[in-house]
Scaffold this motif. Structure first.
Motif, mmCIF file in Angstrom:
data_model
loop_
_atom_site.group_PDB
_atom_site.id
_atom_site.type_symbol
_atom_site.label_atom_id
_atom_site.label_comp_id
_atom_site.label_asym_id
_atom_site.label_seq_id
_atom_site.Cartn_x
_atom_site.Cartn_y
_atom_site.Cartn_z
ATOM 1 N N GLN B 30 0.843 -1.199 0.000
ATOM 2 C CA GLN B 30 0.000 0.000 0.000
ATOM 3 C C GLN B 30 0.875 1.245 0.000
ATOM 4 O O GLN B 30 0.627 2.200 -0.743
ATOM 5 N N VAL B 31 1.912 1.229 0.818
ATOM 6 C CA VAL B 31 2.813 2.380 0.867
ATOM 7 C C VAL B 31 3.480 2.574 -0.491
ATOM 8 O O VAL B 31 3.582 3.693 -0.998
ATOM 9 N N GLY B 32 3.923 1.475 -1.083
ATOM 10 C CA GLY B 32 4.550 1.568 -2.388
ATOM 11 C C GLY B 32 3.612 2.146 -3.433
ATOM 12 O O GLY B 32 4.009 2.951 -4.281
ATOM 13 N N ALA B 33 2.346 1.764 -3.340
ATOM 14 C CA ALA B 33 1.368 2.275 -4.299
ATOM 15 C C ALA B 33 1.074 3.752 -4.062
ATOM 16 O O ALA B 33 0.757 4.495 -4.993
ATOM 17 N N GLU B 34 1.172 4.194 -2.796
ATOM 18 C CA GLU B 34 0.888 5.605 -2.496
ATOM 19 C C GLU B 34 2.042 6.514 -2.850
ATOM 20 O O GLU B 34 1.877 7.731 -2.919
ATOM 21 N N LEU B 35 3.218 5.922 -3.029
ATOM 22 C CA LEU B 35 4.397 6.754 -3.272
ATOM 23 C C LEU B 35 5.081 6.379 -4.588
ATOM 24 O O LEU B 35 6.271 6.082 -4.615
ATOM 25 N N PRO B 36 4.352 6.376 -5.684
ATOM 26 C CA PRO B 36 4.971 5.936 -6.941
ATOM 27 C C PRO B 36 6.108 6.845 -7.398
ATOM 28 O O PRO B 36 7.043 6.391 -8.059
ATOM 29 N N ASP B 37 6.043 8.139 -6.991
ATOM 30 C CA ASP B 37 7.077 9.072 -7.426
ATOM 31 C C ASP B 37 8.415 8.781 -6.755
ATOM 32 O O ASP B 37 9.447 9.242 -7.206
ATOM 33 N N LEU B 38 8.366 8.052 -5.659
ATOM 34 C CA LEU B 38 9.605 7.798 -4.928
ATOM 35 C C LEU B 38 10.235 6.466 -5.308
ATOM 36 O O LEU B 38 11.229 6.062 -4.717
ATOM 37 N N ALA B 39 9.649 5.795 -6.275
ATOM 38 C CA ALA B 39 10.142 4.457 -6.622
ATOM 39 C C ALA B 39 11.611 4.485 -7.036
ATOM 40 O O ALA B 39 12.352 3.542 -6.790
ATOM 41 N N ASP B 40 12.040 5.626 -7.643
ATOM 42 C CA ASP B 40 13.437 5.711 -8.084
ATOM 43 C C ASP B 40 14.327 6.329 -7.037
ATOM 44 O O ASP B 40 15.515 6.550 -7.298
ATOM 45 N N ARG B 41 13.784 6.679 -5.902
ATOM 46 C CA ARG B 41 14.574 7.299 -4.827
ATOM 47 C C ARG B 41 14.439 6.464 -3.565
ATOM 48 O O ARG B 41 13.597 6.739 -2.697
ATOM 49 N N PRO B 42 15.258 5.431 -3.461
ATOM 50 C CA PRO B 42 15.085 4.492 -2.348
ATOM 51 C C PRO B 42 15.193 5.162 -0.984
ATOM 52 O O PRO B 42 14.494 4.781 -0.042
ATOM 53 N N ARG B 43 16.074 6.194 -0.873
ATOM 54 C CA ARG B 43 16.252 6.818 0.442
ATOM 55 C C ARG B 43 14.953 7.495 0.891
ATOM 56 O O ARG B 43 14.475 7.285 2.009
#
Lengths: 488, 491
Positions: B30-43
């Protein structure tokens, strides 16, 4: 219907459940050598992030296709009404034992599922298939044919001609037990062409599966790198009173170290299997540390270790560094002879050392008492043995389809290729350097950094399983993990 | 990009250590789905994930660590202040002859601090191997008086059990600390810089207090045979960083000459005010050689620590966490009522030889051509010759099957041989045919099912024959048998 649904139909015992198991990524379908194992149609929906992307329906095989065809012909139905006739048949004969199998397999079809018709490519096409092929043709649903070469492929081409002629559809050769990941993806992509609206969900599924696959490879590479970090730092200790002789304990220590190394390898294998979604595999394998009483089996080393030439190339790295330091100290006046001499010396040492068995150290550290420390194993050849065994296991696991229910076979005697043979000399040298850096590395942070570098270097070897073509290895860069006697 | 703290790192490690539970896996997705813009920024993804997790299920190791870190930093600063105050006060207290010896101030605030600073820089710049070679003896010395070594030495006096327990505890602590040994090392170095920084701050402030609120008489004195000119040169060297732009803080030759004193020979003071002339030089020396280097070293240590923590955090985020959040959750849902039937372990019909008498032959679903060697051989068998051959099944319709059955019934033969393809597993169709055939020929006429191998003369596969035996057993026909053909019979 927006979610692609394919009913997998065909003669009994032609691999329908295996096809479903492999393409739906589940080991739920019951697979047995006996005909008629599947009694009811069961749908398996594949979801990506909880969104269904496609479904496969496992069906019982045709048992009375001629009887069904006879019933439809007796209705004197026009060609346009044939699909409705099938629906009426299902409605009228539901619950009737004689046509139970036909009703079960027709139900998803009359509800709009496309048809995946599975035949056995190791058996000839014959008139016994005419009735069911005719029925499928009359269903009005899109059809794709799969030729499953269960025992061999000698009748694949005659089947292909017959299916293309009778069903006007391209037939794909596909063995659900041995298909590679790429072949499964190709087949899924072909599903997307059956209906225009299916292209998007199928593409989503394909992207998700490819992403998942790469992540599985990455995870496996890190598992193997962690294993190497552990085994190259594994020590076992025992405290002994000052007045006790140490000789009696050294053998026990070596045995204990051997056991611990085997446990580390087993744990890593479980992690790799879990990475690929195989959580409960019964395996049959030779232990890493084979011969009783001997910490390292010469047979295993000869099979998985580097060749003498390869080891000499890998062993030259460390000594050449020493030589280079000497050159720097002399301000280059040695004309780099130090590095050259070092490389030759290291190479020679590696050459003569290639056949030796691993040695372990027993150190005595005084802390007010004698403490025996056995390990870590410092031999770079040992590291390559561990690496090649781990990669062999990883290849077998990565290519294990969900349809396979047999024990995982890791009979080392049948494996003649070393995965690291796909590396060139520079690659082996680089790995050798990393192994030396990580051996006895007490700084855990630094060890993790080196493990990450090892994982990066072995990742191409891990994902090579998806680049190997269906035939035997044709040379450097292609590793075929299948036992030699099963390769065409 | 946000900066992770040591607390964030410890929390991330703690949460990742045991792997996700089912509930956590769903929450991760769910968190991953809510933050798609951060997928390329692991930190950033990991920081957001930590924030959402809120450490609800785990002990707040990170928060405790940060609190301890802050307390230690404050405590170290206080100790540094006290040390700076006491040291400076001690040095500025009037000594014999009523002078504050400038050489003492330079030795402590410039000499000792400079040496420690050089050692710090060398230790930061040397690679690990060389560092061990240079500082190894010091480390070994410190190891002898480390808390672990002291504890082990004490435990020896209390017997082997106490010794073993202490050894296990020391080993366990060593293991924990070694997990982030470099981070803790730089953390400790950071504390030392905090101490040194506040030491210098306190030293400067204390010195200023003395200078402002008392009249400090500076001088210089040494047993060594050095001239005032030499001391002046030394002071010029020390004052090099501010020569040219702050000349008021550079002691002149006259000041140096005038402020030399000897304990054995008290001297008359012509101009008492001149004795305070060293104070700008002393303050600047404290600032330039005490405070500023410590500001720089503390900044470098902070940056190094930040990079170390960031590197570990990023590695965990990229390798362990991000795959859980951004990996597409592919799963298969079983929607149906799986129902499977396994072949019952019934007693299989045993083979029976042909009985003497005319034989009817049924070729099922084109099992073989009418001129197949099997048929020819059987036709030439004088004991059981084939009197009638019919075809059924396959592309023939149900009506054709009935005609074949009627023909066999009319023939009234001693037995009926049915040739089938061994690999044809659609037993339903042929079962219906055999039931009807049985009705037509009576209950006692032997029905012999003969599975054939493929047309190239192969014997049928044993597996296929066994399937026929099990399937035909379901008909419960006492006069029905499965009689596999041998390879020789097809030649």
């Amino acid at each position: 219907m927006n979610v692609p649904v394919l009913a997998v139909v065909g003669h009994p015992n032609k691999g329908k459940s295996s096809v479903v198991s492999t393409l739906a990524l589940t080991d739920a379908p019951e697979i047995a050598p006996d005909s008629g194992t599947t009694r009811h149609s069961t749908s398996y929906t594949v979801k990506v992030d909880d969104q269904p992307v496609y479904a496969l329906v496992d069906t019982p095989g045709f048992q009375r296709a001629r009887g069904l065809l006879n019933w439809i012909d007796e209705q004197a139905i026009s060609p346009a009404d044939q699909p409705d006739a099938l629906r009426r048949f299902v409605d009228q004969h539901a619950g009737e034992p004689r046509f139970a199998d036909e009703c079960e397999l027709l139900r998803p079809i009359v509800e709009g599922a496309a048809i995946l018709y599975v035949v056995d490519g190791s058996r000839p096409y014959g008139e016994e298939y005419d009735a069911e092929i005719e029925l499928l043709r009359r269903s009005g649903q899109p059809i794709m044919a799969l030729i499953n070469p269960i025992d061999d492929a000698r009748f694949v081409e005659p089947w292909r001609e017959a299916l293309e002629r009778r069903l006007n559809t391209a037939a794909h050769q596909f063995n659900p037990m041995t298909a590679q990941f790429g072949q499964c993806i190709e087949l899924l992509e072909a599903f997307g062409h059956l209906r225009g609206s299916w292209r998007e969900p199928i593409q989503r599924a394909v992207v998700a599966l490819k992403t998942q696959r790469q992540q599985q490879h990455d995870q496996a590479a890190h598992c193997i790198a962690r294993l190497l970090g552990h085994v190259l730092n594994q020590t076992t200790t025992r405290r002994v009173e000052d007045d006790q002789p140490t000789d009696a304990h050294e053998s026990e220590l070596r045995q204990r170290l051997r056991q611990e190394l085997a446990e580390l390898e087993a744990e890593a294998r479980r992690e790799v299997e879990a990475a690929y979604g195989h959580r409960r595999i019964a395996r049959q394998e030779a232990e890493l540390l084979g011969v009783e009483g001997d910490l390292f089996s010469r047979e295993v080393w000869l099979r998985f270790g580097l060749s003498r030439r390869q080891l000499a190339e890998a062993g030259a790295a460390g000594v050449a560094v020493v030589g280079a330091v000497g050159d720097a100290t002399l301000g280059g006046a040695s004309l780099l002879a130090g590095a050259l001499i070092g490389a030759v010396a290291g190479g020679v040492a590696g050459y003569f050392g290639a056949g030796r068995l691993a040695r372990t150290r027993v150190s005595h550290v005084r802390l007010g008492e004698t403490r025996l420390i056995c390990g870590p194993v410092r031999d770079v050849q040992f590291a390559f043995v561990v690496l090649n065994r781990a990669l062999t296991h990883q290849h077998v696991v990565a290519e294990r389809r969900h349809a396979v229910r047999s024990r995982l076979e890791l009979d080392d005697a049948k494996t003649t290729q070393r995965p690291t043979d796909a590396l060139d000399a520079a690659g082996r040298r680089g790995l050798g350097r990393l192994f030396k850096q990580i051996t006895n590395q007490r700084d855990v942070d630094r060890r993790r950094e080196i493990e990450a570098k090892i994982a990066e270097r072995i990742e191409p070897l891990v994902s090579a399983v998806d680049r190997a073509v269906g035939g035997p290895a044709t040379g450097r860069g292609q590793f075929d993990p299948r036992p030699d006697d099963s390769r065409p | 990009m946000a900066r992770p703290t040591l607390g964030n790192l410890l929390d991330l490690e703690a949460l990742l250590r045991d792997g996700p539970t089912e509930a956590m896996a769903r929450r991760d997705q769910q968190v991953g789905a809510e933050l798609p813009d951060l997928a390329d920024r692991p930190r950033d993804l990991a920081l957001a994930w930590l924030e959402r997790n809120g450490n609800g299920d785990r002990p707040a190791a990170g928060r405790r660590m940060e609190r301890v870190n802050r307390l230690l930093a404050v405590a170290t600063a206080i100790v540094g202040v006290l040390a700076g105050l006491v040291t400076t006060a001690g040095l500025f207290s009037y000594q014999r002859g009523g002078r504050v010896n400038v050489l003492h101030l330079l030795a402590v605030f410039v000499g000792v601090q400079g040496l420690l600073l050089i050692l710090l820089v060398v230790s930061m710049m040397l690679p690990a191997g060389r560092r061990r070679a240079v500082f190894g003896p010091i480390h070994d010395l410190l190891r002898l008086i480390s808390p672990g070594a002291v504890a082990l030495s004490v435990a020896r006096w209390f017997g082997p059990r106490a010794r073993n327990t202490t050894q296990r505890t020391v080993d366990d602590l060593s293991q924990r600390l070694s997990t982030h040994a470099r981070i803790y090392k730089w953390l400790a170095m950071g504390y030392s810089q905090i101490f040194a920084l506040w030491f210098n701050v306190a030293a400067i402030l204390t010195a200023m207090c003395f200078i402002v609120f008392t009249d400090v008489a500076f001088g210089w004195s040494t047993t060594l045979d050095v001239s005032a000119q030499w001391v002046h040169q030394l002071s010029l060297v020390i004052a090099w960083p501010w020569v040219g732009w702050l000349d008021a803080a550079v002691p002149g030759a006259e000041l140096v000459e005038a402020t030399r004193h000897f304990r054995a020979a008290p001297f008359a003071v012509d101009d008492p005010q001149r004795l305070g002339g060293w104070w700008p030089f002393v303050i600047m020396a404290l600032v330039v050689y005490g405070l500023l280097p410590r500001l720089i070293s503390m900044t470098m240590v902070s940056l190094r620590l930040r990079r170390l923590i960031g590197g570990h955090f990023d590695r965990l985020a990229r390798l362990d966490l991000a795959p859980r959040l951004v990996r597409p959750a592919v799963r298969t849902v079983d929607n149906g009522r799986a129902d499977h039937q396994h072949a019952a372990p019934v007693a299989l019909p045993t083979d029976l030889p042909l009985i003497p008498g005319p034989t009817a032959l049924v070729i099922w679903a084109g099992a073989c051509p009418p001129d197949d060697p099997v048929i020819l051989k059987q036709s030439n068998d004088t004991a059981s010759p084939i009197m009638l051959t019919v075809e059924a099944g396959g592309r023939r319709g149900i009506a054709d099957d009935q005609q074949a059955i009627d023909a066999v019934a009319r023939a009234d033969t001693a037995q009926v041989l049915v040739l089938v393809k061994a690999w044809d597993t659609a037993f339903g169709d042929i079962s219906d045919f055999l039931v009807e055939l049985r009705k037509a020929i009576g209950p006692d006429t032997p029905l012999l099912i003969t599975p054939l191998g493929m047309s190239d003369g192969q014997a049928p596969a044993r597996r296929d024959v066994e399937q026929w035996r099990r399937a035909m057993a379901q008909l419960r026909d006492s006069a029905l048998r499965v009689r596999p053909i041998t390879q020789e019979a097809r030649r």
